[in-house]
Design a protein around this motif. Sequence first.
Motif, PDB file in Angstrom:
ATOM      1  N   VAL A  43      40.554 -61.683 -41.130  1.00 52.11           N
ATOM      2  CA  VAL A  43      40.337 -60.346 -40.566  1.00 52.11           C
ATOM      3  C   VAL A  43      40.504 -60.395 -39.048  1.00 52.11           C
ATOM      4  CG1 VAL A  43      38.663 -58.476 -40.255  1.00 52.11           C
ATOM      5  CG2 VAL A  43      38.822 -59.664 -42.465  1.00 52.11           C
ATOM      6  N   VAL A  60      44.464 -55.074 -46.600  1.00 50.71           N
ATOM      7  CA  VAL A  60      43.630 -54.140 -45.850  1.00 50.71           C
ATOM      8  C   VAL A  60      42.785 -54.885 -44.807  1.00 50.71           C
ATOM      9  CG1 VAL A  60      41.764 -52.464 -46.046  1.00 50.71           C
ATOM     10  CG2 VAL A  60      43.637 -52.448 -47.710  1.00 50.71           C
ATOM     11  N   LYS A  62      39.368 -55.966 -44.510  1.00 50.10           N
ATOM     12  CA  LYS A  62      38.081 -55.413 -44.082  1.00 50.10           C
ATOM     13  C   LYS A  62      37.012 -56.495 -44.214  1.00 50.10           C
ATOM     14  CE  LYS A  62      37.629 -51.959 -46.855  1.00 50.10           C
ATOM     15  NZ  LYS A  62      37.122 -50.694 -47.454  1.00 50.10           N
ATOM     16  N   ASP A  64      33.937 -56.211 -44.782  1.00 50.11           N
ATOM     17  CA  ASP A  64      33.015 -55.952 -45.884  1.00 50.11           C
ATOM     18  C   ASP A  64      33.574 -56.393 -47.238  1.00 50.11           C
ATOM     19  OD1 ASP A  64      31.184 -54.917 -44.146  1.00 50.11           O
ATOM     20  OD2 ASP A  64      31.559 -52.816 -44.644  1.00 50.11           O
ATOM     21  N   GLU A  65      34.902 -56.608 -47.313  1.00 53.37           N
ATOM     22  CA  GLU A  65      35.486 -57.077 -48.569  1.00 53.37           C
ATOM     23  C   GLU A  65      35.469 -58.596 -48.700  1.00 53.37           C
ATOM     24  OE1 GLU A  65      39.420 -55.557 -49.328  1.00 53.37           O
ATOM     25  OE2 GLU A  65      38.630 -53.840 -50.442  1.00 53.37           O
ATOM     26  N   THR A  66      35.164 -59.318 -47.647  1.00 56.01           N
ATOM     27  CA  THR A  66      35.169 -60.773 -47.739  1.00 56.01           C
ATOM     28  C   THR A  66      34.023 -61.257 -48.625  1.00 56.01           C
ATOM     29  OG1 THR A  66      33.761 -61.076 -45.786  1.00 56.01           O
ATOM     30  CG2 THR A  66      36.156 -60.971 -45.421  1.00 56.01           C
TER      31      THR A  66
END
Length: 269
Positions: A43, A60, A62, A64-66
Amino acid sequence: MRVHHLNCGTLLPPTARLVCHVLLVEAPDGLVLVDSGFGLLDVDDPGRRLGGSRRVLRPVLKADETAARQVEALGYRRDDVRHIVLTHFDLDHIGGLADFPAAHVHTTAAEIRGAITSPSRRERNRYRPAQWAHGPKLVEHTPDGEAGRGFAAAKELDTIAPGIVLISLPGHTRGHACVAVDTGGRWILHTGDAFFHRGLIDGRTPVPRVLRATEALLAHDFPQVRANHARLAELHRRADADLTIVNAHDPVLFERARAGHPGGPAAGR
């Protein structure tokens, strides 16, 4: 063992929306990830970490998606992740390794040779050494035991927990593997990139041409990939009541698994 289904990277290549399906397993002695998706360093610095492929995959990216952030959102610490079992070393599967530096990283010996110790010219172009520059604690395995369900070789990773099995399934990469997890009464078979789209094994759902082309382009051994499709299609046709088949990137299979639907690729049709 309880399993959480995490999307650790949304991809937006032309004409498709894909996920990076990661399993988070609550094992008796700590947490286990199956693959890691993209990580926080991806990111922060996609140019160095992902290179030109990011323009094709269009992640994307983000935070928060990790996996790191999702593990924390579940109330755990990153150090609670004791082990990461990899299907293979492609960048969208190992980007999160650096977020869990204390974890032991399990993969096949063939995949380590292809990615790190003796890559071919094509493999050197495929993999991104920046993603293991932090020095992960690699643990090599050579699956050679009886796998069952039509697979040739497997190894139960009982040093992690009984009921986590690494199954050799080369083709997409030199040392690609599947990972089976016993959740108690049901097995989840994470097939990584052994097939890109559910239609390749259910025989009914239309497969986007771009995914067929990409799968052929990326294959280390495409005839073996085709053979893997046939093997997994036969397993799907058997419709074993105690088995759920998922892969890394199909968003429909991911959503069905997350919703707890017991069926395979054709479930809910």
